[in-house]
Design an enzyme around this catalytic site. Structure first.
Site, short mmCIF file in Angstrom:
data_model
loop_
_atom_site.label_atom_id
_atom_site.label_comp_id
_atom_site.label_asym_id
_atom_site.label_seq_id
_atom_site.Cartn_x
_atom_site.Cartn_y
_atom_site.Cartn_z
N LYS A 178 0.85 -1.20 0.00
CA LYS A 178 0.00 0.00 0.00
C LYS A 178 0.88 1.25 0.00
CE LYS A 178 -1.97 2.42 3.27
NZ LYS A 178 -1.85 3.74 2.63
N GLU A 253 10.55 1.47 9.92
CA GLU A 253 11.46 2.58 9.61
C GLU A 253 10.69 3.86 9.87
OE1 GLU A 253 14.52 2.13 8.95
OE2 GLU A 253 14.49 -0.01 8.52
N CYS A 287 13.44 11.73 5.59
CA CYS A 287 13.64 11.31 6.99
C CYS A 287 15.10 11.48 7.40
CB CYS A 287 13.22 9.86 7.14
SG CYS A 287 14.05 8.80 5.95
N GLU A 389 9.75 15.76 15.59
CA GLU A 389 10.02 15.81 14.14
C GLU A 389 9.09 16.84 13.47
OE1 GLU A 389 8.75 12.51 11.61
OE2 GLU A 389 10.72 12.54 10.66
P1 NAD Z 1 2.39 8.06 8.02
O1 NAD Z 1 2.82 7.23 9.16
O2 NAD Z 1 1.27 8.98 8.20
O3 NAD Z 1 1.97 7.11 6.79
C1 NAD Z 1 2.88 6.19 6.22
C2 NAD Z 1 2.08 5.08 5.57
O4 NAD Z 1 1.44 4.34 6.59
C3 NAD Z 1 0.98 5.54 4.64
O5 NAD Z 1 0.85 4.63 3.58
C4 NAD Z 1 -0.25 5.50 5.53
O6 NAD Z 1 -1.45 5.34 4.83
C5 NAD Z 1 0.05 4.27 6.37
N1 NAD Z 1 -0.57 4.23 7.69
C6 NAD Z 1 -0.84 5.26 8.53
N2 NAD Z 1 -1.41 4.80 9.65
C7 NAD Z 1 -1.49 3.45 9.52
C8 NAD Z 1 -2.01 2.40 10.35
N3 NAD Z 1 -2.57 2.65 11.53
N4 NAD Z 1 -1.94 1.13 9.89
C9 NAD Z 1 -1.38 0.86 8.69
N5 NAD Z 1 -0.91 1.80 7.86
C10 NAD Z 1 -0.95 3.08 8.28
O7 NAD Z 1 3.69 8.79 7.49
P2 NAD Z 1 3.79 9.86 6.33
O8 NAD Z 1 3.24 11.15 6.85
O9 NAD Z 1 3.27 9.28 5.08
O10 NAD Z 1 5.37 9.97 6.14
C11 NAD Z 1 6.19 10.82 6.87
C12 NAD Z 1 6.88 10.06 7.99
O11 NAD Z 1 7.63 8.97 7.45
C13 NAD Z 1 7.89 10.91 8.72
O12 NAD Z 1 7.76 10.66 10.09
C14 NAD Z 1 9.24 10.40 8.22
O13 NAD Z 1 10.31 10.59 9.09
C15 NAD Z 1 8.93 8.96 8.02
N6 NAD Z 1 9.89 8.34 7.11
C16 NAD Z 1 10.81 7.48 7.62
C17 NAD Z 1 11.76 6.91 6.79
C18 NAD Z 1 12.80 5.95 7.32
O14 NAD Z 1 13.45 5.30 6.52
N7 NAD Z 1 12.97 5.83 8.62
C19 NAD Z 1 11.75 7.20 5.42
C20 NAD Z 1 10.79 8.09 4.95
C21 NAD Z 1 9.86 8.66 5.80
#
Ligand code: NAD
Length: 485
Positions: A178, A253, A287, A389
């Site tokens: 997804k 991650e 990130c 963050e």
């Molecule tokens: P998010 O957590 O809101 O969403 C990420 C994904 O998870 C999306 O596809 C979302 O639909 C899904 N999701 C959200 N809640 C969920 C749940 N309860 N169950 C299953 N799926 C769920 O994050 P975002 O706003 O899309 O991305 C930004 C965040 O991602 C920042 O915190 C950033 O630091 C992090 N990030 C981390 C890395 C890494 O490698 N550590 C890389 C890129 C981004």
């Protein structure tokens, strides 16, 4: 191959494109113009169930398909991504707001190299054997986990989506993936590429939808044995709470608040050029961006003057314009969150050295979500601004007196994803690298990627490692076979 963006995107289940069973869609908004340009399926557990049935059917043959065959199809996908670079980059920019030159130069090429790397990686993946004084041989049999879930965020849409999918299918698993509902378009186009490449039906199923909807349906499904998730720490915590009691394999991650530690003996020009990128690339929405800049006291004022001046020269504007260094923030919600963080920094007593405002470019982007690159000083390590963050074009400056204080500041917050160290003293670099609490450390560089190395964070930045053999190990179960001779 028709890679036009349709009005309604579709799920990719059992080798075919189909609308969501409930007929519901979410608007896709171009953040540079604030206009709706297409719609994404708002899938639910019915679609996940269909995807799981398709994956179960496919697993019997895909898990025993010779690695040479898996190599061929993964490599073909990489070739098709390369062949459609321009179209994919344009789609990514429309979806995400990042400059087109960045999509072309980084995001899309890195997506194809993910497939190419794991296509060849699986040819060389080997397992261990342990000989017990010629009486017994233990060998490790690594077998695909089964059906696995891959969930990715919006900041590097195709790059991070493929970073999970490629090793999972290379290792013989069938995948329910997804993408973020905020940036689904390149994942949809990947479905078409997979069909064209001849990936067998059901090996990869791409189901679009929200986190609480399709995302949680993936995490909760009993037939899905492992979850590889990249996203926020908040969502990671929720996913862990759902998956852990079911004893699923988990790779999380998560967020970061990365220190960029600058010692007085650094290579000044290289440090300054790279620090501009590591602070503001992709509007600070990587990130791995360094959001807490720690500068040795002795050079603090000199650093501040030049860094502020160079930051003010970064043009914010239409992502389609090659002269724009900064594009749009990904969505209205995220734009508002970042602006609120800037207000919080002011309330906490921070001084805005530059930026801090929304930008309204002229022309087609007048209603888009743009923010000036922002530098803040005067806040202690325990302030919200230095702890939470922000994930936008906002950095803070703090000074330190010596190595010990630099480490204290660097390790003060609960995240531990990445760190950057600038010094010409190799011993100091190694000492600090060993003591900084972060999973990825760059010395005198930033965002250099070697796909063979382990990737992942410490503390609230997650658990598990991706990349290279680590990813192939995650997507396989190790079985020890003990044979008495
Ligand atoms: P998010 O957590 O809101 O969403 C990420 C994904 O998870 C999306 O596809 C979302 O639909 C899904 N999701 C959200 N809640 C969920 C749940 N309860 N169950 C299953 N799926 C769920 O994050 P975002 O706003 O899309 O991305 C930004 C965040 O991602 C920042 O915190 C950033 O630091 C992090 N990030 C981390 C890395 C890494 O490698 N550590 C890389 C890129 C981004």
């Amino acid at each position: 191959m028709d890679l036009a963006i349709p009005y309604h995107l579709e799920n990719y289940i059992d080798g075919a494109l189909a609308p969501p069973s409930n007929g519901k869609f979410i608007e896709n908004i171009n953040p540079a113009t604030a206009e709706v340009f297409s719609h994404t399926p708002d899938s639910d557990d019915t679609d996940i169930e269909l995807a799981v049935s398709a994956a179960k059917k496919a697993f019997a043959s895909w898990s025993v398909t010779p690695v040479e065959e898996r190599f061929k199809v993964l490599n073909k996908i990489a070739e098709l991504i390369d062949a459609n670079l321009e179209t994919l980059a344009l789609a990514e920019t429309t979806d995400n707001g990042k400059p087109l030159w960045l999509s072309k130069r980084v995001d899309i090429p890195r997506a194809s190299s993910n497939f190419r790397f794991f296509a060849t990686g699986i040819l060389h993946f080997s397992t261990e054997s342990h000989n017990m004084e010629d009486k017994v041989i233990n060998y490790t049999l690594r077998q695909p986990v089964g059906i696995v879930g891959c969930i990715s965020p919006w900041n590097l849409p195709l790059y991070l989506f493929t970073w999970k999918i490629a090793p999972a299918i290379a290792a013989g698993n069938c995948v329910i993936a997804k993408p973020s509902e905020v940036t689904p378009v390149t994942a949809y186009l990947l479905s078409k590429i997979c069909i064209e490449a001849g990936l067998p039906a059901g090996v990869l199923n791409i189901v679009h939808g929200t986190g609480p909807g399709a995302g949680e349906a993936i995490v909760k499904h009993p037939a899905i044995k492992a979850i590889s998730f990249t996203g926020s720490t908040r969502a990671g915590e929720r996913i862990a709470s759902l998956a852990a009691p079911k004893f699923k394999k988990l790779s999380l991650e998560l967020g970061g608040k990365n220190p960029n530690i600058i010692f007085a003996d650094c290579d000044w020009k290289k440090m300054m050029d790279t620090t501009l990128r590591s602070s503001f690339a992709n509007q600070g929405q990587i990130c791995l961006c360094g959001s807490r800049i720690l500068v040795e006291e002795f050079i603090y004022e000199k650093f501040k003057a030049e860094f502020v001046e160079r930051t003010q020269q970064l043009t914010v504007g239409d992502p389609m314009d090659p002269s724009s260094k900064q594009g749009a923030i990904v969505s209205k919600v995220h734009f508002e969150k970042v602006m609120k963080c800037i207000e919080t920094a002011k309330e906490e007593g921070g001084t805005i050295l530059c930026g801090g405002n929304a930008v309204r470019p002229e022309g087609r982007c007048a209603n888009g979500y743009f923010i000036e690159p922002t530098i803040i000083e005067g806040l202690g390590p325990a302030c919200n601004t230095n702890v939470e963050e922000i994930f936008g074009p906002v950095v803070t400056l703090q000074s330190f007196r010596n190595e010990e204080e630099a480490l204290q500041l660097a390790n003060e917050c609960n995240y531990g994803l990445a760190a950057t160290i600038w010094t010409q003293d190799i011993s100091k670099a190694n000492r600090v690298a060993a003591k900084v609490e972060a999973g990825i450390i760059w010395v005198n560089c930033w965002l250099v990627r070697d796909l063979r190395t382990p990737f992942g964070g410490m503390k609230n930045s997650g658990v598990g490692r991706e990349g290279g053999w680590e990813a192939l190990r995650f997507f396989t179960e190790a079985k020890n076979v003990c044979v008495e001779i």
